[in-house]
Design a protein around this motif. Structure first.
Motif, PDB file in Angstrom:
ATOM      1  N   SER A  84      34.103  44.322  41.304  1.00  0.00           N
ATOM      2  CA  SER A  84      34.131  44.431  42.770  1.00  0.00           C
ATOM      3  C   SER A  84      33.166  45.502  43.277  1.00  0.00           C
ATOM      4  O   SER A  84      32.530  45.317  44.321  1.00  0.00           O
ATOM      5  CB  SER A  84      35.554  44.714  43.257  1.00  0.00           C
ATOM      6  N   HIS A 139      37.412  36.883  39.178  1.00  0.00           N
ATOM      7  CA  HIS A 139      37.689  37.113  40.594  1.00  0.00           C
ATOM      8  C   HIS A 139      38.321  35.816  41.114  1.00  0.00           C
ATOM      9  O   HIS A 139      37.762  34.733  40.926  1.00  0.00           O
ATOM     10  CB  HIS A 139      36.415  37.427  41.384  1.00  0.00           C
ATOM     11  N   VAL A 140      39.464  35.923  41.757  1.00  0.00           N
ATOM     12  CA  VAL A 140      40.197  34.762  42.252  1.00  0.00           C
ATOM     13  C   VAL A 140      39.614  34.346  43.603  1.00  0.00           C
ATOM     14  O   VAL A 140      39.477  35.182  44.503  1.00  0.00           O
ATOM     15  CB  VAL A 140      41.695  35.102  42.411  1.00  0.00           C
ATOM     16  N   ASP A 165      39.474  31.176  46.884  1.00  0.00           N
ATOM     17  CA  ASP A 165      40.357  30.226  47.558  1.00  0.00           C
ATOM     18  C   ASP A 165      39.759  28.839  47.759  1.00  0.00           C
ATOM     19  O   ASP A 165      40.313  28.015  48.475  1.00  0.00           O
ATOM     20  CB  ASP A 165      40.801  30.798  48.915  1.00  0.00           C
ATOM     21  N   THR A 207      41.901  28.878  42.462  1.00  0.00           N
ATOM     22  CA  THR A 207      43.316  28.704  42.116  1.00  0.00           C
ATOM     23  C   THR A 207      43.655  27.209  42.095  1.00  0.00           C
ATOM     24  O   THR A 207      42.880  26.369  42.576  1.00  0.00           O
ATOM     25  CB  THR A 207      44.219  29.384  43.152  1.00  0.00           C
ATOM     26  N   LEU A 237      40.183  36.351  46.796  1.00  0.00           N
ATOM     27  CA  LEU A 237      41.569  36.733  47.064  1.00  0.00           C
ATOM     28  C   LEU A 237      41.994  37.934  46.222  1.00  0.00           C
ATOM     29  O   LEU A 237      42.814  38.733  46.646  1.00  0.00           O
ATOM     30  CB  LEU A 237      42.503  35.558  46.763  1.00  0.00           C
ATOM     31  N   GLN A 238      41.441  38.023  45.018  1.00  0.00           N
ATOM     32  CA  GLN A 238      41.780  39.125  44.117  1.00  0.00           C
ATOM     33  C   GLN A 238      40.564  39.386  43.233  1.00  0.00           C
ATOM     34  O   GLN A 238      39.923  38.457  42.757  1.00  0.00           O
ATOM     35  CB  GLN A 238      42.987  38.744  43.249  1.00  0.00           C
ATOM     36  N   THR A 239      40.266  40.669  43.033  1.00  0.00           N
ATOM     37  CA  THR A 239      39.106  41.032  42.217  1.00  0.00           C
ATOM     38  C   THR A 239      39.543  41.709  40.921  1.00  0.00           C
ATOM     39  O   THR A 239      40.673  42.160  40.790  1.00  0.00           O
ATOM     40  CB  THR A 239      38.174  42.012  42.970  1.00  0.00           C
ATOM     41  N   ASP A 240      38.592  41.756  40.020  1.00  0.00           N
ATOM     42  CA  ASP A 240      38.700  42.597  38.814  1.00  0.00           C
ATOM     43  C   ASP A 240      39.904  42.337  37.922  1.00  0.00           C
ATOM     44  O   ASP A 240      40.614  43.260  37.529  1.00  0.00           O
ATOM     45  CB  ASP A 240      38.646  44.077  39.196  1.00  0.00           C
ATOM     46  N   ILE A 241      40.140  41.074  37.584  1.00  0.00           N
ATOM     47  CA  ILE A 241      41.095  40.769  36.519  1.00  0.00           C
ATOM     48  C   ILE A 241      40.268  40.854  35.232  1.00  0.00           C
ATOM     49  O   ILE A 241      39.424  40.009  34.965  1.00  0.00           O
ATOM     50  CB  ILE A 241      41.715  39.363  36.692  1.00  0.00           C
TER      51      ILE A 241
END
Length: 139
Positions: free
Chosen positions: A79, A125-126, A128, A42, A113-117
């Motif tokens: 994921s 995958h986001v 940090d 990010t 922090l976040q998967t599967d966009i």
């Protein structure tokens, strides 16, 4: 849907990543029909880099290209796959360590922090933190 670059741009929190990918001339790769997995730091992750690190990298395009390519794995690794594997080969040529625990999934030392966009040509995958390949980090 859109490609990885368009998807990241729409998300709004990857401005620095897209800036360095453009500077490193990797945007076209991420727009190609080949499938990739992007571990996307990010803008906050880029802000954690030591002061002037990003500026100096923007002056060293070969090094910047290695760093950006280190965030890209081959294939569409979602994921479900991440929890079953221990490593992923990167476009840069090195291997990322994938670890799954009760606390979540990490890539090297970065927390996902976040998967599967999902995108037309892969997945984001986001993470940090900005990942540094060993030969660039001087380890």
């Amino acid at each position: 849907m859109a490609d990885i670059v368009e998807t990241a741009a729409k998300a709004g929190n990857f401005k620095k990543l897209l800036q360095v990918a453009e500077a490193a001339q990797i945007i076209d790769t991420l727009k190609s029909p080949s499938f990739f997995t992007l571990f996307a730091p990010t803008d906050e992750a880029f802000a954690k880099l030591p002061e002037r690190t990003l500026d100096s990298l923007l002056q060293d395009i070969p090094k910047l290209k290695k760093i950006v390519a280190y965030h890209i794995a081959f294939g569409d690794v979602r994921s479900d796959d991440l929890v079953q594997i221990e490593e992923a080969e990167t476009l840069e040529g090195s291997i990322l360590a994938i670890e799954s625990s009760n606390d979540g999934i990490t890539v090297n030392d970065a927390k996902i922090l976040q998967t599967d966009i999902l995108a037309d040509n892969g997945v984001i995958h986001v993470i940090d933190a900005v990942l540094m390949p060993a030969m660039v980090a001087g380890r």
